[in-house]
Design a protein around this motif. Structure first.
Motif, mmCIF file in Angstrom:
data_model
loop_
_atom_site.group_PDB
_atom_site.id
_atom_site.type_symbol
_atom_site.label_atom_id
_atom_site.label_comp_id
_atom_site.label_asym_id
_atom_site.label_seq_id
_atom_site.Cartn_x
_atom_site.Cartn_y
_atom_site.Cartn_z
ATOM 1 N N UNK A 11 51.357 61.817 22.866
ATOM 2 C CA UNK A 11 50.730 60.998 22.108
ATOM 3 C C UNK A 11 49.756 60.263 23.064
ATOM 4 N N UNK A 12 50.391 60.147 24.292
ATOM 5 C CA UNK A 12 49.760 59.252 25.292
ATOM 6 C C UNK A 12 48.835 60.100 26.136
ATOM 7 N N UNK A 66 52.995 70.052 26.114
ATOM 8 C CA UNK A 66 54.016 68.727 26.433
ATOM 9 C C UNK A 66 53.881 68.789 27.996
ATOM 10 N N UNK A 67 53.385 69.653 28.724
ATOM 11 C CA UNK A 67 53.045 69.471 30.128
ATOM 12 C C UNK A 67 51.789 68.429 30.409
ATOM 13 N N UNK A 68 50.813 68.414 29.405
ATOM 14 C CA UNK A 68 49.807 67.681 29.513
ATOM 15 C C UNK A 68 49.958 66.334 29.519
ATOM 16 N N UNK A 69 49.653 65.597 30.645
ATOM 17 C CA UNK A 69 49.688 64.192 30.801
ATOM 18 C C UNK A 69 48.379 63.399 30.249
ATOM 19 N N UNK A 70 47.109 63.955 30.504
ATOM 20 C CA UNK A 70 46.152 63.523 30.383
ATOM 21 C C UNK A 70 44.886 64.456 30.294
ATOM 22 N N UNK A 71 43.957 63.951 29.205
ATOM 23 C CA UNK A 71 42.745 64.858 28.950
ATOM 24 C C UNK A 71 41.777 63.983 29.265
ATOM 25 N N UNK A 72 41.048 64.413 30.388
ATOM 26 C CA UNK A 72 39.756 63.647 30.821
ATOM 27 C C UNK A 72 38.366 64.333 30.172
ATOM 28 N N UNK A 73 38.191 63.797 28.985
ATOM 29 C CA UNK A 73 36.873 64.618 28.209
ATOM 30 C C UNK A 73 35.452 64.596 29.290
ATOM 31 N N UNK A 114 63.502 71.148 30.793
ATOM 32 C CA UNK A 114 64.565 70.253 31.301
ATOM 33 C C UNK A 114 63.642 69.354 32.195
ATOM 34 N N UNK A 115 62.397 69.300 32.274
ATOM 35 C CA UNK A 115 61.663 68.523 33.387
ATOM 36 C C UNK A 115 60.701 67.857 32.482
ATOM 37 N N UNK A 116 60.882 67.837 31.138
ATOM 38 C CA UNK A 116 59.963 66.985 30.632
ATOM 39 C C UNK A 116 60.177 65.690 30.547
ATOM 40 N N UNK A 117 58.996 64.866 30.959
ATOM 41 C CA UNK A 117 59.334 63.376 31.207
ATOM 42 C C UNK A 117 58.628 62.665 30.388
ATOM 43 N N UNK A 118 58.393 63.083 29.128
ATOM 44 C CA UNK A 118 57.751 62.191 27.811
ATOM 45 C C UNK A 118 56.632 61.445 28.330
ATOM 46 N N UNK A 119 56.197 60.568 27.612
ATOM 47 C CA UNK A 119 56.844 59.958 26.340
ATOM 48 C C UNK A 119 56.181 60.924 25.240
ATOM 49 N N UNK A 120 57.040 60.846 24.278
ATOM 50 C CA UNK A 120 56.780 61.908 23.020
ATOM 51 C C UNK A 120 57.098 60.769 21.925
#
Length: 121
Positions: A11-12, A66-73, A114-120
């Motif tokens: 969501x972030x 879930x590996x995506x941390x930021x989308x810069x449109x 196993x390396x998923x670092x959230x947040x979800x």
């Protein structure tokens, strides 16, 4: 973690459902890895297929959403939370399949989950 979180956009991350990310540059934690060739927003199975170009000999890689941390449109970039080596060492993408079936999805979940670092949230 149940393993399904890795197959949903955080969501972030700033991804707006329905936004076409095909063609966006993909940035690992330590540099550019390629461009998005395909995007699936299927609930419980969202992922990106990245064309790595010459970086790993034209190979395509699949990255769970879930590996995506930021989308810069504005900059047309997607940032992921894995290094180039981690992505290079991931499960082999099989381009003849249209998406990960349950066995293949399990392989990706086992590798990236196993390396998923959230947040979800």
């Amino acid at each position: 973690m149940s393993g399904t979180e890795i197959w949903e956009f955080r969501t972030t991350a700033g991804h707006v459902s329905g936004t076409d990310l095909v063609g966006y540059h993909v940035e690992a934690t330590d540099g550019h890895i390629g461009r998005i060739d395909r995007l699936s927003e299927e609930v419980g199975s969202a992922y990106l297929v990245v064309d790595t170009g010459p970086w790993i000999f034209g190979r395509r890689v699949l990255l769970p959403a879930g590996t995506v941390v930021q989308v810069d449109r504005e900059g047309r970039k997607v940032h992921v939370d894995r290094s180039r080596d981690e992505i290079k060492g991931g499960p082999e993408f099989e381009p003849d399949r249209h998406g990960p079936d349950s066995a293949l999805q399990d392989a990706y979940t086992g590798y990236y989950g196993p390396f998923y670092s959230g947040p979800f949230l």
